[in-house]
Design an enzyme around this catalytic site. Structure first.
Site, PDB file in Angstrom:
ATOM      1  N   LYS A  60       0.809  -1.214   0.000  1.00 53.16           N
ATOM      2  CA  LYS A  60       0.000   0.000   0.000  1.00 53.16           C
ATOM      3  C   LYS A  60       0.850   1.275   0.000  1.00 53.16           C
ATOM      4  O   LYS A  60       0.334   2.354  -0.266  1.00 53.16           O
ATOM      5  CB  LYS A  60      -0.954  -0.015   1.183  1.00 53.16           C
ATOM      6  CG  LYS A  60      -2.008  -1.122   1.063  1.00 53.16           C
ATOM      7  CD  LYS A  60      -3.040  -1.048   2.156  1.00 53.16           C
ATOM      8  CE  LYS A  60      -4.179  -2.025   1.925  1.00 53.16           C
ATOM      9  NZ  LYS A  60      -3.821  -3.420   2.307  1.00 53.16           N
TER      10      LYS A  60
HETATM   11  C1  LIG Z   1      -4.536  -4.508   1.766  1.00 54.04           C
HETATM   12  C2  LIG Z   1      -3.829  -5.798   1.767  1.00 54.04           C
HETATM   13  C3  LIG Z   1      -4.248  -6.868   0.939  1.00 54.04           C
HETATM   14  C4  LIG Z   1      -5.492  -6.804   0.085  1.00 54.04           C
HETATM   15  O1  LIG Z   1      -5.377  -5.915  -0.995  1.00 54.04           O
HETATM   16  P1  LIG Z   1      -6.690  -5.459  -1.805  1.00 54.04           P
HETATM   17  O2  LIG Z   1      -6.225  -4.447  -2.779  1.00 54.04           O
HETATM   18  O3  LIG Z   1      -7.620  -4.867  -0.761  1.00 54.04           O
HETATM   19  O4  LIG Z   1      -7.285  -6.671  -2.433  1.00 54.04           O
HETATM   20  C5  LIG Z   1      -3.474  -8.016   0.925  1.00 54.04           C
HETATM   21  N1  LIG Z   1      -2.384  -8.151   1.721  1.00 54.04           N
HETATM   22  C6  LIG Z   1      -1.978  -7.151   2.533  1.00 54.04           C
HETATM   23  C7  LIG Z   1      -0.780  -7.381   3.386  1.00 54.04           C
HETATM   24  C8  LIG Z   1      -2.675  -5.946   2.594  1.00 54.04           C
HETATM   25  O5  LIG Z   1      -2.256  -4.980   3.410  1.00 54.04           O
END
Ligand SMILES: *Cc1c(COP(=O)(O)O)cnc(C)c1O
Length: 432
Positions: free
Chosen positions: A107
């Protein structure tokens, strides 16, 4: 590029307006009016391009003319100041490590890009923007880090007290400046409900500009298409059919991968790997889309009952079930299977994965078993560093894990948070 609302009841708008609003006035997600594929030569010569050049070419059409090219280039450069290595586990499976950024989760890319776009839009603006975000863990840290010190932007993060890991809590409560953390007496769903209420509260929105920083925001969602291209750059000379497995919760990450494919990236197939929260796995079997309340798992960033980006996936495939099914498979795995996968990777490849990556690894194995193809190479996205989920990782591999420098540096800082319980508390906090 202009954007339309997937609810089709709000006017089309610019990139800038879509970023500042987050969600369209009719509560629909924004989607770009057109997608123009990049040239064949771009993908053939991708080895000669830097990550910054690749990302700039890929995102330009979605952003311009809202941000001039020279500024966009700087934004991309600052966003991508770390590595995106592909690590091979065996002849058929590799992992794309997306955890080398400041908060060690994928993210970081979207949060850093969005923060810089908002910072640019706000530089000559007297009206401050407040980014309001609910987090179950990773989003809060990435957003706090990405938006730290951005002029004209205040960030308010809501998190459930006692329900995020120590590391995650430190990442979102210790930065200060324009970042405020609200500790909610309740669950993640309660946090999210308060944020939703705030966006719908005209008494509040008439007094301040609120926006969201989760993957519904186009500036958080779209840059996630970059690293599918970075992986392709590293693999296309060696492997013919590249399959991406994405551990999915809100389906923003995998949907961004599908946008990369729309831009012409030669992707053989996508796999959505789910934990017990498996609405999409069930949909691909039954053709019935039936969201359920989320259940708690060890891969908790994927504990989502109603993935917000699924409507964008439907839009990409023009609501055609067969076309979607030709391009997307989905599997769902229990926590026990996830732990077995973590142990298997540790024993067989000396690789320590976090629980989300492990669900991805299981997805690769399931896909390859169902679709034997000597030319296939499956890449699962390792979405967070294993030490962010220290308890379960150390329990499974039975070895103490060293803390990376990014994590160690926040552990010594003091937590600052404001405890609240109700929506009225939140409103009072925002207005004073
Ligand atoms: C947010 C997150 C996900 C999921 O991603 P999406 O885009 O919501 O499908 C998977 N793994 C981790 C570690 C995350 O922080």
């Amino acid at each position: 590029m202009n954007y339309y609302s997937l609810n089709h009841k709000a006017p089309n708008t610019t990139f800038k307006d879509a970023v500042i609003k987050g969600l369209a006035p009719d509560k629909g997600l924004y989607f770009p009016e057109s997608i123009t594929p990049l040239s064949k030569e771009f993908f053939e010569n991708i080895d000669n391009l830097s990550n910054v050049d690749i990302a700039f070419e890929a995102i330009k059409q979605f952003v311009s003319p809202g941000i001039p090219d020279a500024i966009l280039k700087t934004i991309v450069e600052e966003t991508l100041s770390f590595d995106f290595p592909v690590v091979k586990l065996n002849d058929h499976i590799s992992t794309l490590e997306l955890f080398h950024g400041p908060t060690m989760a994928f993210k970081d890319v979207g949060a850093r890009f969005m923060a810089r776009c908002l910072g640019y839009f706000n530089q000559n603006n007297d009206r401050e923007v407040t980014v309001l975000v609910a987090t179950s863990g990773d989003t809060g840290g990435a957003v706090a880090n990405g938006f730290l010190g951005v002029k004209g932007v205040n960030v308010v993060i809501l998190y459930p007290s006692g329900k995020v890991s120590d590391i995650q809590e430190k990442q979102l409560t210790t930065l200060g400046q324009n970042i405020k953390a609200l500790e909610i007496h309740g669950t993640f769903d309660d946090c999210q409900a308060m944020v939703k209420t705030a966006f719908l509260d005209e008494n509040l929105t008439s007094k301040m500009q609120l926006t969201s920083a989760n993957s519904i925001n186009v500036a958080r969602w779209l840059p996630q298409l970059f690293y599918f291209m970075f992986a392709y750059k590293q693999l296309h000379k060696t492997y013919k059919n590249i399959v991406f497995t994405v551990p999915s919760g809100n389906f923003g990450n995998i949907c961004a991968g599908m946008m990369a494919q729309q831009l012409g990236l030669p992707v053989h197939h996508f796999v959505a790997a789910n934990n017990a929260n498996n609405v999409v796995t069930r949909y691909l079997i039954s053709q019935l889309y039936e969201p359920k309340p989320s259940v708690q798992t060890i891969s908790n960033a994927m504990d989502v009952g109603a993935p917000s980006n699924f409507v964008r996936i439907q839009e990409i495939y023009k609501n055609n079930f067969e076309t979607l099914k030709d391009n997307l498979s989905s599997y769902s795995f229990t926590d026990d299977k996830t732990k077995e996968a973590m142990l298997e990777m540790f024993n067989n490849y000396n690789y320590v994965a976090d629980p989300h990556g492990a669900v991805g690894y299981l997805g690769c194995n399931a896909y390859l078993k169902e679709n034997p193809d000597p030319d296939a190479h499956c890449v699962f996205l390792e979405t967070a560093h294993p030490t962010k989920f220290l308890d379960v990782v150390e329990e499974v591999v039975k070895e103490k894990q060293p803390l990376p420098e990014q994590i160690q540096s926040v552990m010594d800082k003091d937590k600052v948070s404001v405890k609240i319980s109700t929506y009225e508390d939140l409103k009072h906090f925002l207005l004073t």
